[in-house]
Enzyme design. Structure first.
Site, PDB file in Angstrom:
ATOM      1  N   CYS A 143       0.875  -1.168   0.000  1.00 30.05           N
ATOM      2  CA  CYS A 143       0.000   0.000   0.000  1.00 30.05           C
ATOM      3  C   CYS A 143       0.911   1.216   0.000  1.00 30.05           C
ATOM      4  O   CYS A 143       1.835   1.295   0.796  1.00 30.05           O
ATOM      5  CB  CYS A 143      -0.897   0.012   1.241  1.00 30.05           C
ATOM      6  SG  CYS A 143      -1.824   1.550   1.378  1.00 30.05           S
ATOM      7  N   VAL A 202       7.982 -26.141  -5.052  1.00 32.96           N
ATOM      8  CA  VAL A 202       9.389 -26.349  -4.709  1.00 32.96           C
ATOM      9  C   VAL A 202      10.169 -26.724  -5.975  1.00 32.96           C
ATOM     10  O   VAL A 202      11.273 -26.238  -6.212  1.00 32.96           O
ATOM     11  CB  VAL A 202       9.496 -27.477  -3.664  1.00 32.96           C
ATOM     12  CG1 VAL A 202      10.932 -27.856  -3.419  1.00 32.96           C
ATOM     13  CG2 VAL A 202       8.852 -27.041  -2.380  1.00 32.96           C
ATOM     14  N   ASN A 246      10.832 -23.821  -8.252  1.00 30.26           N
ATOM     15  CA  ASN A 246      11.898 -22.988  -7.690  1.00 30.26           C
ATOM     16  C   ASN A 246      13.271 -23.590  -8.015  1.00 30.26           C
ATOM     17  O   ASN A 246      14.167 -22.901  -8.510  1.00 30.26           O
ATOM     18  CB  ASN A 246      11.691 -22.895  -6.166  1.00 30.26           C
ATOM     19  CG  ASN A 246      12.719 -22.011  -5.493  1.00 30.26           C
ATOM     20  OD1 ASN A 246      13.905 -22.315  -5.536  1.00 30.26           O
ATOM     21  ND2 ASN A 246      12.280 -20.927  -4.869  1.00 30.26           N
ATOM     22  N   ARG A 259      19.096 -15.221   5.926  1.00 29.93           N
ATOM     23  CA  ARG A 259      18.924 -14.445   4.696  1.00 29.93           C
ATOM     24  C   ARG A 259      18.938 -12.963   5.079  1.00 29.93           C
ATOM     25  O   ARG A 259      18.422 -12.575   6.144  1.00 29.93           O
ATOM     26  CB  ARG A 259      17.656 -14.840   3.934  1.00 29.93           C
ATOM     27  CG  ARG A 259      16.368 -14.249   4.420  1.00 29.93           C
ATOM     28  CD  ARG A 259      15.157 -15.009   3.884  1.00 29.93           C
ATOM     29  NE  ARG A 259      14.981 -14.935   2.457  1.00 29.93           N
ATOM     30  CZ  ARG A 259      14.359 -13.964   1.810  1.00 29.93           C
ATOM     31  NH1 ARG A 259      13.879 -12.929   2.477  1.00 29.93           N
ATOM     32  NH2 ARG A 259      14.224 -13.995   0.506  1.00 29.93           N
ATOM     33  N   GLU A 284       1.732  16.659   2.587  1.00 32.61           N
ATOM     34  CA  GLU A 284       3.144  16.517   2.248  1.00 32.61           C
ATOM     35  C   GLU A 284       4.107  16.671   3.427  1.00 32.61           C
ATOM     36  O   GLU A 284       5.045  15.904   3.552  1.00 32.61           O
ATOM     37  CB  GLU A 284       3.507  17.535   1.166  1.00 32.61           C
ATOM     38  CG  GLU A 284       2.819  17.244  -0.148  1.00 32.61           C
ATOM     39  CD  GLU A 284       3.135  18.273  -1.208  1.00 32.61           C
ATOM     40  OE1 GLU A 284       2.876  19.453  -0.962  1.00 32.61           O
ATOM     41  OE2 GLU A 284       3.650  17.900  -2.263  1.00 32.61           O
TER      42      GLU A 284
HETATM   43  C1  LIG Z   1       7.058 -12.119  -6.054  1.00 29.89           C
HETATM   44  C2  LIG Z   1       7.905 -13.339  -5.931  1.00 29.89           C
HETATM   45  C3  LIG Z   1       8.893 -13.343  -4.971  1.00 29.89           C
HETATM   46  C4  LIG Z   1       9.718 -14.464  -4.841  1.00 29.89           C
HETATM   47  N1  LIG Z   1      10.678 -14.464  -3.873  1.00 29.89           N
HETATM   48  C5  LIG Z   1      11.466 -15.560  -3.731  1.00 29.89           C
HETATM   49  C6  LIG Z   1      12.475 -15.615  -2.731  1.00 29.89           C
HETATM   50  O1  LIG Z   1      12.662 -14.688  -1.963  1.00 29.89           O
HETATM   51  N2  LIG Z   1      13.232 -16.740  -2.660  1.00 29.89           N
HETATM   52  C7  LIG Z   1      13.033 -17.805  -3.483  1.00 29.89           C
HETATM   53  O2  LIG Z   1      13.713 -18.799  -3.354  1.00 29.89           O
HETATM   54  N3  LIG Z   1      12.097 -17.765  -4.429  1.00 29.89           N
HETATM   55  C8  LIG Z   1      11.326 -16.676  -4.584  1.00 29.89           C
HETATM   56  N4  LIG Z   1      10.380 -16.642  -5.570  1.00 29.89           N
HETATM   57  C9  LIG Z   1      10.372 -17.703  -6.578  1.00 29.89           C
HETATM   58  C10 LIG Z   1       9.328 -18.703  -6.332  1.00 29.89           C
HETATM   59  O3  LIG Z   1       9.705 -19.528  -5.276  1.00 29.89           O
HETATM   60  C11 LIG Z   1       9.225 -19.455  -7.630  1.00 29.89           C
HETATM   61  O4  LIG Z   1       8.584 -18.569  -8.535  1.00 29.89           O
HETATM   62  C12 LIG Z   1       8.405 -20.639  -7.540  1.00 29.89           C
HETATM   63  O5  LIG Z   1       8.835 -21.505  -6.594  1.00 29.89           O
HETATM   64  C13 LIG Z   1       8.284 -21.315  -8.875  1.00 29.89           C
HETATM   65  O6  LIG Z   1       7.292 -22.297  -8.745  1.00 29.89           O
HETATM   66  P1  LIG Z   1       6.133 -22.500  -9.791  1.00 29.89           P
HETATM   67  O7  LIG Z   1       5.452 -23.711  -9.365  1.00 29.89           O
HETATM   68  O8  LIG Z   1       5.307 -21.312  -9.902  1.00 29.89           O
HETATM   69  O9  LIG Z   1       6.982 -22.717 -11.084  1.00 29.89           O
HETATM   70  P2  LIG Z   1       6.569 -22.404 -12.581  1.00 29.89           P
HETATM   71  O10 LIG Z   1       6.536 -20.938 -12.768  1.00 29.89           O
HETATM   72  O11 LIG Z   1       5.390 -23.162 -12.956  1.00 29.89           O
HETATM   73  O12 LIG Z   1       7.836 -22.970 -13.284  1.00 29.89           O
HETATM   74  C14 LIG Z   1       9.061 -22.333 -13.296  1.00 29.89           C
HETATM   75  C15 LIG Z   1       9.934 -22.925 -14.399  1.00 29.89           C
HETATM   76  O13 LIG Z   1      10.281 -24.245 -14.066  1.00 29.89           O
HETATM   77  C16 LIG Z   1       9.734 -25.192 -14.991  1.00 29.89           C
HETATM   78  N5  LIG Z   1       9.262 -26.296 -14.171  1.00 29.89           N
HETATM   79  C17 LIG Z   1       8.353 -26.231 -13.183  1.00 29.89           C
HETATM   80  N6  LIG Z   1       8.263 -27.421 -12.571  1.00 29.89           N
HETATM   81  C18 LIG Z   1       9.114 -28.237 -13.196  1.00 29.89           C
HETATM   82  C19 LIG Z   1       9.488 -29.595 -13.013  1.00 29.89           C
HETATM   83  N7  LIG Z   1       8.953 -30.338 -12.055  1.00 29.89           N
HETATM   84  N8  LIG Z   1      10.413 -30.115 -13.831  1.00 29.89           N
HETATM   85  C20 LIG Z   1      10.955 -29.386 -14.837  1.00 29.89           C
HETATM   86  N9  LIG Z   1      10.660 -28.107 -15.048  1.00 29.89           N
HETATM   87  C21 LIG Z   1       9.760 -27.541 -14.236  1.00 29.89           C
HETATM   88  C22 LIG Z   1       8.673 -24.436 -15.755  1.00 29.89           C
HETATM   89  O14 LIG Z   1       8.537 -24.922 -17.038  1.00 29.89           O
HETATM   90  C23 LIG Z   1       9.226 -23.024 -15.730  1.00 29.89           C
HETATM   91  O15 LIG Z   1      10.166 -22.874 -16.733  1.00 29.89           O
HETATM   92  C24 LIG Z   1       9.538 -15.565  -5.713  1.00 29.89           C
HETATM   93  C25 LIG Z   1       8.533 -15.551  -6.669  1.00 29.89           C
HETATM   94  C26 LIG Z   1       7.721 -14.449  -6.785  1.00 29.89           C
HETATM   95  C27 LIG Z   1       6.663 -14.433  -7.834  1.00 29.89           C
HETATM   96  S1  FES Z   2      -2.363   2.032  -2.255  1.00 31.69           S
HETATM   97 FE1  FES Z   2      -3.340   1.490  -0.411  1.00 31.69          FE
HETATM   98  S2  FES Z   2      -4.878   2.985  -0.240  1.00 31.69           S
HETATM   99 FE2  FES Z   2      -3.711   3.658  -1.953  1.00 31.69          FE
END
Ligand SMILES: Cc1cc2nc3c(=O)[nH]c(=O)nc-3n(C[C@H](O)[C@H](O)[C@H](O)COP(=O)(O)OP(=O)(O)OC[C@H]3O[C@@H](n4cnc5c(N)ncnc54)[C@H](O)[C@@H]3O)c2cc1C
Ligand code: FES
Ligand code: FES
Length: 1437
Positions: free
Chosen positions: A165, A357, A360, A440, A1366
């Site tokens: 926010c 997982v 990731n 971390r 402000e």
């Molecule tokens: C805002 C945000 C903040 C984040 N902050 C952190 C952080 O601080 N620390 C951290 O560690 N992570 C962080 N992440 C990452 C997050 O953990 C990963 O985006 C997430 O774990 C990916 O998982 P998913 O299931 O969405 O993968 P997907 O987006 O579905 O897949 C990711 C990639 O892996 C491939 N894939 C998926 N599963 C498999 C599989 N089993 N075998 C082969 N290929 C595969 C997909 O094809 C794609 O290319 C953050 C993500 C976001 C969006």
């Molecule tokens: S962004 Fe939270 S009220 Fe405006």
């Protein structure tokens, strides 16, 4: 061969209980895109499109027909693919309640706790809270008391900790959420509209909008349960979406695709990876791997936990914690618990709920994603199962990470975390103990920020007899996310430590090895800082084993607090727990003290914000929520990446015509008679597009128009611009270069501030001087949650209607007309509400609206745009960077006698409002009595994007410069900074001198009394002593405390208003000011109700609910001007008051006439309802009966007054009634009545006014704060902030409180967190939430006390009120100053350690950059502080 199974040939799901069935869909469509473009549920907002803000959060519900259970969890709809919600139910905030059927208690409490300002984040916040409530109700916790839920306060805070926010400062939102918690202390909750002072606890509880958890709305409709029982798998071919249900099926699917050459495929789990890699492309086939049992389950056995690759991070956390609950005493389980604790800091809840997982680890393996999971699982020796074609392999995670990037057909099946107490140990040593810790360091402690570095350490230890020393038998030490390809095990270090008895010397050697091992790759930001973090973490892990070995004899893991920071602290920090793993709640109770006033009822009352409930329920309509007209096109900007170059051409690659492309609009498309103009201020104009020459990176080159926003955004990514830089002068990219080449903007002499006193005399008076010290200040991005947006609709006769999210529709209107070459009356700009502005939607909104209008004009079709966050950040410009050189003379007692400044302001390419900056900087800097003040300020024209006004433009820098000078003087004199501040505060006379007589009356100079009362209310002396004690007792945490004053000059501007009273007595108001979330409409409503009440008829004191403020329309109300500079609410209020006064004067004769006839005159009767009431009365009369003459006369009198329409209406009732029958001569009576009725007929019930203020006015404000700094990581924690803010007689103290808290937190962002970085060409390189960190709930003051001071009557102000929008932002400099104080302590300590090694760093004089990010703070505290400490320890032992 694909397995035969039943599939659906349509995508089926529910939204808020409504059934949706789609027979085809582009599989790359996200839930957000679908909801916003194809349904009426527009509450899901696009804030970032990358999982980083929470504006788009929805509740996803899945039904398990076997268990007959519904699983409810939040998800970011901007990343969730629509096909993946087949068979699911989606709930948005509209589904919780609405204005027609009744709001949900969540909506009501958000409103009542004043927790919504611009409202753009509010729907996402509400859904996040709702999900937490729903899931808390499912627990078997004891039933809460009536009106509460099973939620805990800590869960309530966590529920929203990932939602951004930009307006409120979060405290009020947290209170609204906590009000549902079973363990909430109701007395601890902040200001709200439900309670009155002195209400008992019971009354307070009763007054909260009632919540009944067991009666909560159903998140999964029955019809869907029935339908999905049959099948929930999609017909793959139709949707290009495959759902294999076994590993075998997946295998054959991948094989068949392999044969099918050239087709792109994507394995999909949660799809959150898209948030990082921003893939907008459409793949040929999507393979959803979440339905394969092996990949989606968690299996536990005595050797460990095997986790399917698609299991979400949230589920893993749950499983690891559950494991821990079963066997409380097992040490191996503690490893699981710590892994779970660490995972809770990954992203935010709504990302973890869908992110897997496996996804990731694959991102870490394939694309070097800085993963936390890879590091922590590496340290505990995890293994992975992978599959490539028919080949299955089980390998160590370490090997997996080290292999070349996996190809797209390799699948990660499972990951296994071994159980450590069963694995016997790493060595054959008996009686050994296990130690595990994870670390971390990230800009935000609770997560939602990638780490600078993470680490996990596992060690097996035993104790030497009889010395009791600790031997490291073996260890596994992993580091990651620091700018290496992937997480690593520090093998040499592990080998070195194995078998060693721990001692300071061993630790010292180990640390040298860390330094040699953790080396970020070239191009990584803050490399030295990251290496020092690694050292700090290892030190944190091992040093307690040297220092406190006696204390760790039992239950090594359970009782062990590796955190030296916690051990270090002997002081019980007043109610704030600092170890975040152990933190119960993020925020402690805060005090809000309001100076209320009933003098101008309802002005001055803390009424809730107008429109807050519909913002919470998602019904409030922002520009992008207006449904697209037929044939609408969508735009996106191509911006220059070069600071100075000829633009030879633009083409698209790889396709010359990207999908859906309709046109590419450039300056060449400006019609004859039009101008290449994109924005305008009184200082000049800026072109809409670069012509042959682009003059800054970020300059608009073209406007791409396509059939959807997605296609337009994709097209600009494929744009290739051909630049030519031959024979061009080098660009001006620094203020020094601008001065050298005399590239300056002229500042009109009337705007250039006046010098004070004689600088030479002042310097001569000084005992000491500081000569030519330097400060540099960077920029800041607005980060309004709603990016720039507009919709242009061509109208008949060459007219153009533009809906723009703008702070200055009037000027936008002028620019559009000039660009199109049409008369002003052909353009109409409409703005209803703006999703956050902060100055960024003033000048910078104009080109966005103008480009849409130009494209719409050319193509004769509606054109709209909603900027993606990256382009918005590139184009925004933001706050002015500046370089300051100062010389200051002062006495030995701290009194400053002269200040000389040279300030170079980087204005960028166009003048914008930059010539105002010298005035603004000096206005705030003059808050101290400098003796003599002399300055030279240059506004430099450079080849950077033009900087614009951002909340407190120039003032925040001016106020900061003043504090930096004071701090510098104090450190040279070795004096307490607070004394130097006090001694240099203005007297009334010096204030008047510096502000050229603008100080009003002496009693209005409230700063000295505020200064003293702040010391008392915040117990400044006591806390200063506590800070000293704390610093004496702690090596690795230091605290600082700081109190700063501000004086902020604001200016009222002319503003129009219009008030109309409608037939039923309801009132409609138009004002020049725009509602940006600052509560302008609310104050205006209050003012209208107050001013009209002076008519003094019954019910006129209660007009608030009858007033509606409507959208700004530049053809309806002209001369709207800028909504900026904090004062637009006041001036709009004053304009409205003038209108109301006119109306009251017009109505007064009528009221007096009626007064003669009746005892009581109702407002409604006075206006129009009077007629209707009588009509109803006449209807009910049986006029054939013997009525008294009096009544009959009355009826006929009234009859004569009615307009024809109403006469016709009641005529049947009056049939047969004649004047003669009641003895009245009709002719003369009617004549008389018509004459008197003329009063009514001529009352014009609409009045306009234009408020023109007389003088400028000033504000006097004040504040104090305390900060603690962690010396190992550079992390700062704001423990407590106390603000006293003089609001005069606030027009609405609740609104002002929100402004104060919100502005202060935005200031924390500027001073501590937000880095608006550019590359060497000046192109903005931060692209969104991944790299630009605004404050979140976990970075605001733990205790946040605010007093809105009612300082009584101020003649020259609007009803004695003062602005709040402000100035409070400036107060956040106190956090920076307190951080500097803490760093000073750290440097003194470092000096004492270093003196042995001969190093002599100057401990007290240093510049602390803005923002004081973790790397900056750590560097000043000593990147090698651990080494110095160990050397010192070795020397002294
Ligand atoms: C805002 C945000 C903040 C984040 N902050 C952190 C952080 O601080 N620390 C951290 O560690 N992570 C962080 N992440 C990452 C997050 O953990 C990963 O985006 C997430 O774990 C990916 O998982 P998913 O299931 O969405 O993968 P997907 O987006 O579905 O897949 C990711 C990639 O892996 C491939 N894939 C998926 N599963 C498999 C599989 N089993 N075998 C082969 N290929 C595969 C997909 O094809 C794609 O290319 C953050 C993500 C976001 C969006
Ligand atoms: S962004 Fe939270 S009220 Fe405006
Ligand atoms: S828009 Fe989805 S998290 Fe920001």
């Amino acid at each position: 061969m694909a397995v035969e199974r039943e599939t659906r040939n349509s995508l089926l799901f529910a939204v808020n209980g409504e059934r949706f069935e789609l027979s085809s869909v582009d599989p790359s469509t996200t839930v957000l895109e679908f909801l916003r473009s194809q349904t009426r549920f527009k509450s899901v907002k696009l804030g970032c499109g990358e999982g980083g803000c929470g504006a788009c959060v929805v509740l996803l519900s899945k039904y398990d027909p076997v268990l007959d259970q519904v699983e409810d969890f939040t998800a970011s709809s901007c990343l969730t693919l629509l096909c993946s919600v087949n068979g699911c139910s989606i709930t948005t905030t509209e589904g919780l309640g609405n204005s027609r059927d009744g709001f949900h208690p969540i909506h009501q409490r958000f409103t009542g706790f004043h927790a919504s300002q611009c409202g753009f984040c509010t729907p996402g916040m509400c859904v996040s809270l709702f999900a937490a409530l729903v899931n808390a109700e499912k627990t078997n916790r004891p039933e809460p008391s009536l009106g509460f839920s099973k939620l805990t306060v800590s869960e309530a805070e966590k529920a929203i900790s990932g939602n951004l926010c930009r307006c409120t400062g979060y405290r009020s939102i947290a209170d609204a959420c906590k009000s549902f918690a079973a363990d909430a202390d109701i007395e601890d909750l902040g200001l709200n509209s439900f309670w009155r002072n002195g209400d008992s606890k019971e009354v307070k509880i009763n007054r909260l909008p009632f919540y009944n958890g067991s009666n909560e709305i159903s998140t999964f409709p029955e019809f869907l349960k029935k339908e999905i029982r049959s099948s929930r798998l999609l017909d793959s071919k139709r949707f290009s979406w495959y759902n294999p249900v076994s590993v075998k099926e997946l295998q054959s699917l991948l094989e068949s695709i392999e044969a099918d050459n050239g087709n792109s495929i994507k394995l999909v789990s949660g799809n959150t990876g898209m948030g990082y890699y921003k893939e907008l492309d459409r793949y040929d086939r999507y393979i959803d791997i979440r339905c394969i049992p092996e990949l989606s389950s968690i299996r536990k056995d005595p050797t460990g936990i095997e986790i399917g690759a698609t299991v979400t991070i949230s589920k893993v956390i749950e499983a690891l914690k559950k494991e821990n609950k079963c066997e409380v005493h097992s040490k191996g389980e503690m490893v699981f618990k710590k892994i779970a604790n660490h995972m809770e800091k990954i992203a935010s809840g709504f990302v973890r709920n869908t992110a897997s997982v496996g996804g990731n680890l694959v991102m870490a393996q394939r694309k070097h994603f800085p993963s936390d999971i890879a590091t922590i699982l590496l340290a505990v020796g995890s293994t992975v199962d992978i599959m490539n074609g028919p080949r299955h392999e089980n390998i160590m995670l370490e090997e997996f990470l080290e292999r070349p990037p996996l190809d797209s057909k390799t699948v990660l099946l499972t990951v296994k975390i071994p159980k450590w107490d069963r694995i016997k140990k790493m060595s054959c040593e008996t009686n050994s103990m296990l130690l595990f810790e994870t670390y971390r360091a990230a800009p935000r402690p609770l997560g939602n920020a990638l780490p600078y570095l993470n680490a996990a350490f596992l060690a097996e230890l035993s104790r030497c007899k009889p010395s009791d020393e600790i031997i490291i038998n073996n260890c596994q030490l992993a580091f990651g996310a620091y700018g290496a390809k992937h997480a690593i095990r520090a093998k040499k270090l592990e080998e070195f430590l194995a078998g060693k008895i721990l001692s300071v010397g061993v630790l010292y050697e180990a640390i040298k090895l860390v330094r040699a091992t953790v080396i970020p790759e070239d191009g990584t930001s803050s490399p030295a800082y990251r290496s020092s973090l690694a050292i700090g973490f290892l030190f944190d892990f091992l040093s307690p084993l040297i220092d406190n070995r006696g204390e760790i004899s039992n239950g090594l893991l359970d009782g062990y607090m590796s955190n030296v920071l916690v051990k270090d602290s002997k002081i019980n920090h007043n109610h704030v727990q600092l170890d975040h793993n152990k933190t119960r709640t993020l925020l402690s109770s805060a005090k809000q003290v309001l100076g209320l006033s009933t003098e101008y009822h309802p002005v001055g009352e803390p009424i809730t914000k107008s429109g807050a409930s519909i913002q919470a329920s998602g019904e409030a309509i922002y520009v992008d929520d207006i449904p697209s007209p037929a044939n609408c096109l969508y735009g996106s900007f191509i911006c220059s990446t070069k600071p100075l170059a000829r633009v030879k051409g633009i083409k698209f690659q790889p396709k010359p015509y990207p999908d859906g492309l309709a046109a590419v609009i450039t300056y060449k498309d400006i019609p004859t008679g039009g101008e290449n103009i994109g924005s305008k201020t009184i200082f000049g104009t800026e072109p809409l597009f670069a012509e042959e020459l682009t003059e800054c990176a970020g300059q608009r080159l073209a406007f791409v128009v396509a059939d959807t926003q997605k296609h337009a955004d994709m097209a600009i990514k494929c744009a290739v611009v051909d630049y030519d830089m031959e024979n061009l002068e080098p660009p001006i990219l620094s203020v020094e270069e601008a001065v050298k080449r005399s590239s300056l903007f002229e500042v009109p002499s009337f705007l250039y501030p006046k010098q004070v006193g004689d600088i030479l005399e002042g310097m001569a008076e000084a005992d000491q001087k500081i000569v030519s010290a330097e400060i540099k200040l960077g920029s800041q991005y607005y980060f309004y949650m709603e990016t720039q947006t507009a919709l242009a609709v061509p109208d008949e006769d060459n007219c153009m209607v533009v809906y723009s999210s703008s702070q200055v529709p009037e000027w936008t209107h002028i620019v559009i007309a000039r660009c199109l070459g049409i008369p002003d009356h052909n353009v109409r700009v409409i703005t209803r509400r703006v999703g956050g502005g902060f100055g960024g939607k003033a000048v910078k909104a104009m080109p966005v609206a103008t480009a849409c209008a130009l494209a719409a004009h050319k193509l004769r079709r509606p054109v709209r745009i909603y900027l993606d966050r990256k382009t918005d950040m590139i184009m925004a410009g933001g706050r002015h960077p500046m370089k300051i050189t100062y010389s200051v003379g002062f006495k030995s007692n701290g009194k400053i006698t002269a200040l000389q400044l040279d300030i170079l302001i980087d204005a960028g390419l166009s003048a914008d409002i930059s010539p105002m900056m010298p005035h603004n900087v000096m206005g705030a800097l003059k808050k101290y009595d400098w003796g003599a003040l002399s300055f030279d300020i240059k506004v430099c024209k450079t080849n950077h994007s033009s900087k614009s006004a951002m909340r407190a433009p120039g003032e925040v820098q001016g106020s900061f410069i003043a504090e930096a000078v004071i701090e510098h003087v104090a450190s040279v004199l070795s004096m307490e900074v607070d004394s130097v501040r006090s001694i240099n505060l203005h007297t009334y006379n010096s204030l008047n001198l510096f502000y050229e007589g603008g100080a009003d009356e002496p009693f209005e100079y409230t700063l000295p009394s505020i200064w003293d009362s702040l010391a008392a209310s915040s117990r400044l002396c006591h806390r200063t002593e506590m800070v000293k004690e704390f610093n004496r007792d702690n090596k690795w945490r230091k605290r600082g405390i700081s109190r700063i004053p501000i004086v902020h000059e604001v200016m009222l501007r002319p503003t129009p208003g219009k008030v109309s009273i409608l037939h039923d007595g309801s009132i409609v108001v138009e004002v020049g000011g725009i509602e940006l979330g600052q509560g302008l409409w609310t104050k205006v409503k209050q003012m209208a109700a107050f001013a009209l009440s002076s008519i003094k008829c019954d019910g006129a004191g209660d007009l608030l609910d009858k007033v509606r403020v409507i959208q700004s329309d530049t053809l309806s109300l002209i001369q709207g001007g800028f909504t900026a500079g904090s004062t637009t609410s006041e001036s709009s209020c004053e304009a409205v008051r003038l209108c109301c006064n006119i109306l009251v004067e017009r109505l007064r004769p009528l009221r007096e006439r009626l007064q003669e006839q009746m005892d009581s005159i109702q407002w409604a009767m006075l206006i129009d309802q009077r007629k209707k009431d009588l009509v109803d009365g006449v209807r009910e009369l049986d006029i054939t009966t013997e009525d008294s003459t009096e009544i009959r006369v009355h009826i006929v009198q009234f009859y004569a007054q009615l307009d024809l329409e109403i006469r016709a209406h009641i005529c049947p009732t009056l049939d047969g009634l004649s004047f003669n029958s009641i003895g009245i001569d009709e002719g003369s009576w009617l004549k008389r009545e018509f004459e008197s009725e003329a009063h009514l007929q001529v009352v014009n019930l609409s009045a306009s006014s234009y408020f023109v203020p007389d003088l400028t006015s000033m504000r006097y404000l004040n504040y104090g704060a305390a900060v603690e700094v962690n010396l190992l990581t550079g992390e700062t924690t704001i423990l407590q902030t106390d603000i006293i803010y003089d609001c005069g007689q606030s027009l609405n103290p609740a609104v002002d409180l929100g402004q104060i808290e919100g502005a202060f937190v935005q200031g924390i962002g500027f001073f501590m967190l937000e880095e608006y970085l550019t590359n060497s060409n000046g192109l903005v390189v931060v692209e969104g939430t991944w790299t630009y960190k605004i404050p979140t709930l976990d970075t605001i003051p733990k205790q946040f006390n605010v007093q809105v001071l009612n300082s009584g009557h101020h003649q020259k102000r609007v009803l004695s009120s003062k602005a709040s929008g402000e100035p409070p932002l400036l107060l956040a400099a106190s956090v920076h100053c307190a951080t500097r104080a803490a760093i000073k302590e750290a440097r003194k300590q470092l000096l004492s350690w270093s003196s042995q090694s001969g190093s002599t760093t100057n401990s007290t004089t240093f510049q602390l950059e803005v923002p004081a990010t973790m790397p900056v703070v750590k560097e000043l505290c000593g990147l090698e502080s651990v080494e110095r400490y160990l050397e010192w320890s070795m020397g002294t032992k």
